[in-house]
Design a protein around this motif. Structure first.
Motif, PDB file in Angstrom:
ATOM      1  N   VAL A 382       1.082  -1.139  -0.134  1.00  0.00           N
ATOM      2  CA  VAL A 382      -0.140   0.248   0.013  1.00  0.00           C
ATOM      3  C   VAL A 382       0.631   1.375   0.013  1.00  0.00           C
ATOM      4  O   VAL A 382       0.002   2.425  -1.193  1.00  0.00           O
ATOM      5  CB  VAL A 382      -0.957  -0.238   1.056  1.00  0.00           C
ATOM      6  CG1 VAL A 382      -1.956   1.012   1.432  1.00  0.00           C
ATOM      7  CG2 VAL A 382      -1.955  -1.335   0.799  1.00  0.00           C
ATOM      8  N   LEU A 383       2.019   1.257   0.617  1.00  0.00           N
ATOM      9  CA  LEU A 383       2.957   2.096   1.094  1.00  0.00           C
ATOM     10  C   LEU A 383       3.894   1.899  -0.493  1.00  0.00           C
ATOM     11  O   LEU A 383       4.776   3.570  -0.416  1.00  0.00           O
ATOM     12  CB  LEU A 383       3.293   2.731   2.280  1.00  0.00           C
ATOM     13  CG  LEU A 383       2.122   2.397   3.143  1.00  0.00           C
ATOM     14  CD1 LEU A 383       3.357   3.067   4.949  1.00  0.00           C
ATOM     15  CD2 LEU A 383       1.409   3.504   3.021  1.00  0.00           C
ATOM     16  N   ARG A 384       4.024   1.364  -0.798  1.00  0.00           N
ATOM     17  CA  ARG A 384       4.839   0.849  -1.718  1.00  0.00           C
ATOM     18  C   ARG A 384       6.268   1.569  -1.564  1.00  0.00           C
ATOM     19  O   ARG A 384       7.419   1.885  -2.086  1.00  0.00           O
ATOM     20  CB  ARG A 384       4.915   2.161  -3.052  1.00  0.00           C
ATOM     21  CG  ARG A 384       3.626   2.328  -3.745  1.00  0.00           C
ATOM     22  CD  ARG A 384       3.382   1.096  -4.878  1.00  0.00           C
ATOM     23  NE  ARG A 384       2.611   0.877  -5.145  1.00  0.00           N
ATOM     24  CZ  ARG A 384       2.094   1.511  -6.406  1.00  0.00           C
ATOM     25  NH1 ARG A 384       2.865   2.313  -6.703  1.00  0.00           N
ATOM     26  NH2 ARG A 384       0.863   1.551  -7.459  1.00  0.00           N
ATOM     27  N   SER A 385       7.069   1.097  -0.361  1.00  0.00           N
ATOM     28  CA  SER A 385       7.648   0.755   0.790  1.00  0.00           C
ATOM     29  C   SER A 385       7.597  -0.366   1.724  1.00  0.00           C
ATOM     30  O   SER A 385       7.209  -0.210   2.664  1.00  0.00           O
ATOM     31  CB  SER A 385       7.306   2.027   1.750  1.00  0.00           C
ATOM     32  OG  SER A 385       9.401   2.414   2.113  1.00  0.00           O
ATOM     33  N   VAL A 386       9.230  -1.385   1.270  1.00  0.00           N
ATOM     34  CA  VAL A 386       9.594  -2.112   2.350  1.00  0.00           C
ATOM     35  C   VAL A 386       9.587  -1.446   3.118  1.00  0.00           C
ATOM     36  O   VAL A 386       9.350  -2.002   4.813  1.00  0.00           O
ATOM     37  CB  VAL A 386      10.163  -2.733   2.147  1.00  0.00           C
ATOM     38  CG1 VAL A 386      10.809  -4.047   3.121  1.00  0.00           C
ATOM     39  CG2 VAL A 386       9.432  -3.724   0.837  1.00  0.00           C
ATOM     40  N   THR A 387      10.443  -0.230   3.428  1.00  0.00           N
ATOM     41  CA  THR A 387      10.901   0.137   5.044  1.00  0.00           C
ATOM     42  C   THR A 387       9.648   0.860   5.503  1.00  0.00           C
ATOM     43  O   THR A 387       9.708   0.318   6.962  1.00  0.00           O
ATOM     44  CB  THR A 387      11.974   1.274   4.436  1.00  0.00           C
ATOM     45  OG1 THR A 387      12.850   0.787   4.555  1.00  0.00           O
ATOM     46  CG2 THR A 387      12.446   1.944   5.400  1.00  0.00           C
ATOM     47  N   HIS A 388       8.543   1.572   5.076  1.00  0.00           N
ATOM     48  CA  HIS A 388       7.570   1.362   5.827  1.00  0.00           C
ATOM     49  C   HIS A 388       6.527   1.341   6.093  1.00  0.00           C
ATOM     50  O   HIS A 388       5.900   0.836   7.303  1.00  0.00           O
ATOM     51  CB  HIS A 388       7.209   2.544   4.663  1.00  0.00           C
ATOM     52  CG  HIS A 388       7.127   4.265   4.477  1.00  0.00           C
ATOM     53  ND1 HIS A 388       7.613   5.024   3.159  1.00  0.00           N
ATOM     54  CD2 HIS A 388       8.245   5.290   5.151  1.00  0.00           C
ATOM     55  CE1 HIS A 388       8.126   6.123   3.032  1.00  0.00           C
ATOM     56  NE2 HIS A 388       9.140   6.081   4.347  1.00  0.00           N
ATOM     57  N   GLY A 389       6.426   0.057   5.210  1.00  0.00           N
ATOM     58  CA  GLY A 389       5.506  -1.007   6.362  1.00  0.00           C
ATOM     59  C   GLY A 389       6.365  -1.959   7.313  1.00  0.00           C
ATOM     60  O   GLY A 389       5.262  -2.195   8.323  1.00  0.00           O
ATOM     61  N   LEU A 390       7.060  -1.949   7.276  1.00  0.00           N
ATOM     62  CA  LEU A 390       8.302  -2.527   8.437  1.00  0.00           C
ATOM     63  C   LEU A 390       8.428  -1.773   9.680  1.00  0.00           C
ATOM     64  O   LEU A 390       7.632  -1.853  10.775  1.00  0.00           O
ATOM     65  CB  LEU A 390       9.596  -3.204   8.370  1.00  0.00           C
ATOM     66  CG  LEU A 390       9.662  -4.115   6.770  1.00  0.00           C
ATOM     67  CD1 LEU A 390      11.186  -4.956   6.681  1.00  0.00           C
ATOM     68  CD2 LEU A 390       9.142  -5.365   7.172  1.00  0.00           C
TER      69      LEU A 390
END
Length: 450
Positions: A382-390
């Motif tokens: 959804v956020l198109r970012s693994v860092t943000h998702g983690l």
């Protein structure tokens, strides 16, 4: 506030209200499962024995009294005497009452539900001190006393596990079923030798009682001085009744407790007199104490406590989503908010179903891990970012950890919850301190597909 932001906040508020519907349904499931469990436990107790309350022993002396009435003959004006006979009983409480009990517990299972039964090996002893003429001050010669007996009230006599025998001095007398005292309820009694009512009499007694029950064991302290000692292998006792133990020791292996009462603290003689004279026996039966062998906080109560924080979880999670929107200039669709909210609601259903089989702590760990993993995987896309998702997943995992702390520390739940909300409010204010709220929603650098 611009129109776009107002619509977004309104949509989020509406979603939160709609998510209350599945949460209420899950709360209903918790209540239904708890009622089903209680029904199964009651069925197990019905086929074995219920909670036990021990009342007695009481010494009962039946009597017949000759009542003489003088009357006047209306024709001859001569007085004459008529006599009639009335029957009754004298009740005596022990001078000293002692109970030493050693209790072991066991589990009986029916399906996925378990009931905890107890087996109490009790040594009951003491003595009666009968006054001269049994306390009768007038017309003693008009009394004829019948065979006295000792009555013991036991709330569920199905739980008696041994052949009861009274030790009266050097004599051994067998108990028979039935208390013979209506207001005492079920129980046993034993007939005693005839008493010499003309003098003070001391009657020492003792007997062993092995008693099985489910749930609770209570004792009525019938002596002028009463001492009750209980030891058990149950590490989670809940002491119940009108009197707490004077001494107690609770360890991981079990507990030891001792109660000490007197007539000054129980006023049991007056309660007995009211029961006999006016059939008001609630006070006599209510002056008891004991211990409950029921787990005070089971998985259903913990699940019910947990779901009370569900709304807070959803609000905080949506607030995290909203922060990403306004700080990273992203667009998160309302459907994506809804899917994450439903995943949060499913946590409580998983928790309930797993806790019935695995125990609450392990069920909580597995349910929280599953929900954090699912939501984390989804948020990364959804956020198109693994860092943000983690990062979002780490925050959610921390929230689940704090919730478990709130559930475990009931006495400090309010304090911990207040500090948590204040801390999160501070984080939100710090992160948005330079945000132009008038510009939120006007432009969007990234549009995330619904």
């Amino acid at each position: 506030m611009n129109r776009s932001l107002a619509i977004k906040l309104g949509a989020i508020a509406l979603l939160i209200l709609l998510l209350l519907i599945p949460l209420l349904m899950i709360g209903g499931v918790i209540s239904d499962r708890q009622q089903l469990r209680d029904g199964v436990l009651d069925d197990i107790a019905r086929s074995s024995s219920y909670s036990q309350q021990l009342s007695g022993p009481l010494l009962v002396v039946p009597y017949r009294k000759t009542v003489r009435i003088w009357k006047l003959n209306g024709k001859t004006n001569e007085r004459y005497q008529e006599s009639s006979e009335e029957t009754g009983r004298l009740y005596f409480l022990p001078e000293r009452f002692e109970l030493n009990g050693n209790v072991s517990t066991e589990l009986r299972a029916r399906g996925i539900y378990e009931a905890r039964l107890f087996h109490a090996e009790n040594r009951i002893s003491g003595h009666f001190m009968l006054p001269e003429r049994l306390g009768i001050k007038q017309d003693f010669a008009d009394y004829q006393f019948e065979q006295p007996y000792l009555a013991v009230g036991i709330s569920d006599i199905r739980g008696i596990e041994n052949a009861l025998q009274l030790e009266l001095g050097t004599q051994r007398l067998d108990f028979v079923p039935g208390s013979q005292v209506g207001w005492l309820g079920e129980g046993v009694h034993v007939t005693l030798p005839a008493l010499d009512a003309s003098k003070v009499t001391e009657l020492p007694f003792a007997f062993d009682l092995r008693l099985q029950g489910t749930g609770q064991l209570q004792v009525t302290p019938v002596g002028k001085t009463s001492q009750v000692k209980l030891a058990a292998n149950w590490p989670h006792p809940s002491f119940i009744g009108n009197y707490l133990p004077a001494q107690r020791e609770i360890t991981a292996e079990g507990f030891n407790a001792q109660w000490q009462t007197s007539f000054f603290s129980t006023n049991l003689q007056e309660a007995l007199d009211n029961c006999v004279a006016f059939a008001r026996c609630e006070a006599f039966k209510g002056r008891s104490f004991g211990v409950s062998f029921i787990d005070p906080v089971d998985q259903y109560l913990k699940s019910d406590r947990a779901i009370k924080y569900a709304l807070l979880f959803i609000v905080l999670t949506f607030a995290g989503f909203f922060l990403f929107e306004v700080l990273k200039n992203l667009a998160v669709h309302s459907v994506q908010y809804a899917l994450v909210g439903v995943a949060l609601a499913f946590f409580y259903l998983l928790l309930l179903s797993l806790s019935e089989h695995l125990g609450f702590a392990l069920a909580y760990l597995l349910s929280a891990s599953a929900c954090v993993s699912l939501i984390g995987f989804y948020v990364c896309h959804v956020l198109r970012s693994v860092t943000h998702g983690l990062g979002f997943s780490a925050g959610l995992a921390a929230l689940y950890g704090l919730l478990y702390g709130l559930l475990s520390a009931e006495d400090y739940a309010l304090l911990m919850g207040s500090l948590l909300l204040f801390g999160l409010l501070g984080v939100f204010m710090v992160l948005t301190r330079r945000l132009d709220w008038y510009g939120v929603g006007k432009t969007s650098k990234t549009q995330v597909a619904a």
